[in-house]
Write a protein that holds these residues in place. Structure first.
Motif, PDB file in Angstrom:
ATOM      1  N   GLU A   4       2.554  24.185   4.971  1.00  0.00           N
ATOM      2  CA  GLU A   4       2.550  25.615   4.695  1.00  0.00           C
ATOM      3  C   GLU A   4       1.861  25.910   3.363  1.00  0.00           C
ATOM      4  O   GLU A   4       1.028  26.822   3.267  1.00  0.00           O
ATOM      5  CB  GLU A   4       3.975  26.156   4.683  1.00  0.00           C
TER       6      GLU A   4
ATOM      7  N   LEU B 161      -1.387  28.210   2.785  1.00  0.00           N
ATOM      8  CA  LEU B 161      -1.339  29.368   1.886  1.00  0.00           C
ATOM      9  C   LEU B 161      -2.384  29.258   0.784  1.00  0.00           C
ATOM     10  O   LEU B 161      -3.023  30.253   0.412  1.00  0.00           O
ATOM     11  CB  LEU B 161       0.061  29.525   1.299  1.00  0.00           C
TER      12      LEU B 161
ATOM     13  N   VAL C 279      -5.750  30.159   2.346  1.00  0.00           N
ATOM     14  CA  VAL C 279      -5.860  31.595   2.574  1.00  0.00           C
ATOM     15  C   VAL C 279      -6.054  32.323   1.250  1.00  0.00           C
ATOM     16  O   VAL C 279      -6.895  33.212   1.119  1.00  0.00           O
ATOM     17  CB  VAL C 279      -4.615  32.134   3.323  1.00  0.00           C
TER      18      VAL C 279
ATOM     19  N   ALA D  29      -7.719  35.743   5.576  1.00  0.00           N
ATOM     20  CA  ALA D  29      -6.467  35.924   6.302  1.00  0.00           C
ATOM     21  C   ALA D  29      -6.779  35.792   7.791  1.00  0.00           C
ATOM     22  O   ALA D  29      -6.573  36.708   8.573  1.00  0.00           O
ATOM     23  CB  ALA D  29      -5.839  37.267   5.972  1.00  0.00           C
ATOM     24  N   SER D  30      -7.322  34.634   8.149  1.00  0.00           N
ATOM     25  CA  SER D  30      -7.764  34.439   9.530  1.00  0.00           C
ATOM     26  C   SER D  30      -6.590  34.387  10.488  1.00  0.00           C
ATOM     27  O   SER D  30      -5.471  34.020  10.128  1.00  0.00           O
ATOM     28  CB  SER D  30      -8.582  33.160   9.647  1.00  0.00           C
ATOM     29  N   LYS D  31      -6.869  34.777  11.708  1.00  0.00           N
ATOM     30  CA  LYS D  31      -5.838  34.749  12.744  1.00  0.00           C
ATOM     31  C   LYS D  31      -5.372  33.320  12.992  1.00  0.00           C
ATOM     32  O   LYS D  31      -4.203  33.085  13.253  1.00  0.00           O
ATOM     33  CB  LYS D  31      -6.356  35.385  14.029  1.00  0.00           C
TER      34      LYS D  31
ATOM     35  N   ALA E  68      -5.185  30.834  10.795  1.00  0.00           N
ATOM     36  CA  ALA E  68      -4.273  30.438   9.719  1.00  0.00           C
ATOM     37  C   ALA E  68      -2.939  31.135   9.873  1.00  0.00           C
ATOM     38  O   ALA E  68      -1.885  30.530   9.677  1.00  0.00           O
ATOM     39  CB  ALA E  68      -4.893  30.754   8.355  1.00  0.00           C
ATOM     40  N   GLN E  69      -2.955  32.408  10.223  1.00  0.00           N
ATOM     41  CA  GLN E  69      -1.713  33.145  10.430  1.00  0.00           C
ATOM     42  C   GLN E  69      -0.912  32.539  11.579  1.00  0.00           C
ATOM     43  O   GLN E  69       0.311  32.414  11.494  1.00  0.00           O
ATOM     44  CB  GLN E  69      -2.004  34.625  10.706  1.00  0.00           C
ATOM     45  N   GLY E  70      -1.598  32.152  12.646  1.00  0.00           N
ATOM     46  CA  GLY E  70      -0.919  31.512  13.776  1.00  0.00           C
ATOM     47  C   GLY E  70      -0.300  30.188  13.386  1.00  0.00           C
ATOM     48  O   GLY E  70       0.824  29.870  13.790  1.00  0.00           O
ATOM     49  N   ARG E  71      -1.021  29.417  12.602  1.00  0.00           N
ATOM     50  CA  ARG E  71      -0.480  28.131  12.142  1.00  0.00           C
ATOM     51  C   ARG E  71       0.724  28.339  11.244  1.00  0.00           C
ATOM     52  O   ARG E  71       1.709  27.596  11.312  1.00  0.00           O
ATOM     53  CB  ARG E  71      -1.570  27.320  11.447  1.00  0.00           C
ATOM     54  N   LEU E  72       0.667  29.361  10.391  1.00  0.00           N
ATOM     55  CA  LEU E  72       1.821  29.668   9.540  1.00  0.00           C
ATOM     56  C   LEU E  72       3.023  30.087  10.380  1.00  0.00           C
ATOM     57  O   LEU E  72       4.155  29.703  10.088  1.00  0.00           O
ATOM     58  CB  LEU E  72       1.464  30.762   8.529  1.00  0.00           C
ATOM     59  N   ARG E  73       2.797  30.851  11.432  1.00  0.00           N
ATOM     60  CA  ARG E  73       3.901  31.222  12.335  1.00  0.00           C
ATOM     61  C   ARG E  73       4.477  29.989  13.017  1.00  0.00           C
ATOM     62  O   ARG E  73       5.698  29.854  13.146  1.00  0.00           O
ATOM     63  CB  ARG E  73       3.416  32.228  13.388  1.00  0.00           C
TER      64      ARG E  73
END
Length: 80
Positions: free
Chosen positions: A11, A15, A18, A24-26, A28-33
């Motif tokens: 994580e 972060l 990013v 703030a790519s989708k 990266a956001q998906g991986r963070l989720r």
């Protein structure tokens, strides 16, 4: 615990990427989720394990106490 540490590292790395790249790519956001879901799953599993260990420890202590009491009453010590 080792798995939670690994997730925190993943994580943090995401972060940093990013933040450093101001992206703030989708993806990266998906991986963070995904990391958040995995962390929640591991935390819940750890909590259940903790509860099970505490319950079993209480059972062992109760059983030990029962047998210790029975041994004490079955074998009274003689007084000198």
């Amino acid at each position: 615990m080792k798995q939670l540490t690994r997730l925190e590292t993943r994580e943090d790395n995401l972060l940093d990427l990013v933040t450093d790249e101001d992206i703030a790519s989708k993806a990266a956001q998906g991986r963070l989720r995904d990391i958040a879901v995995e962390r929640r799953t591991l935390t819940e599993k750890l909590t259940r394990t903790d509860v099970e260990v505490r319950e079993r420890a209480e059972h062992v202590l109760t059983t030990f106490s029962y047998f210790a009491t029975r041994m004490t009453s079955a074998c009274p010590q003689t007084q000198a």
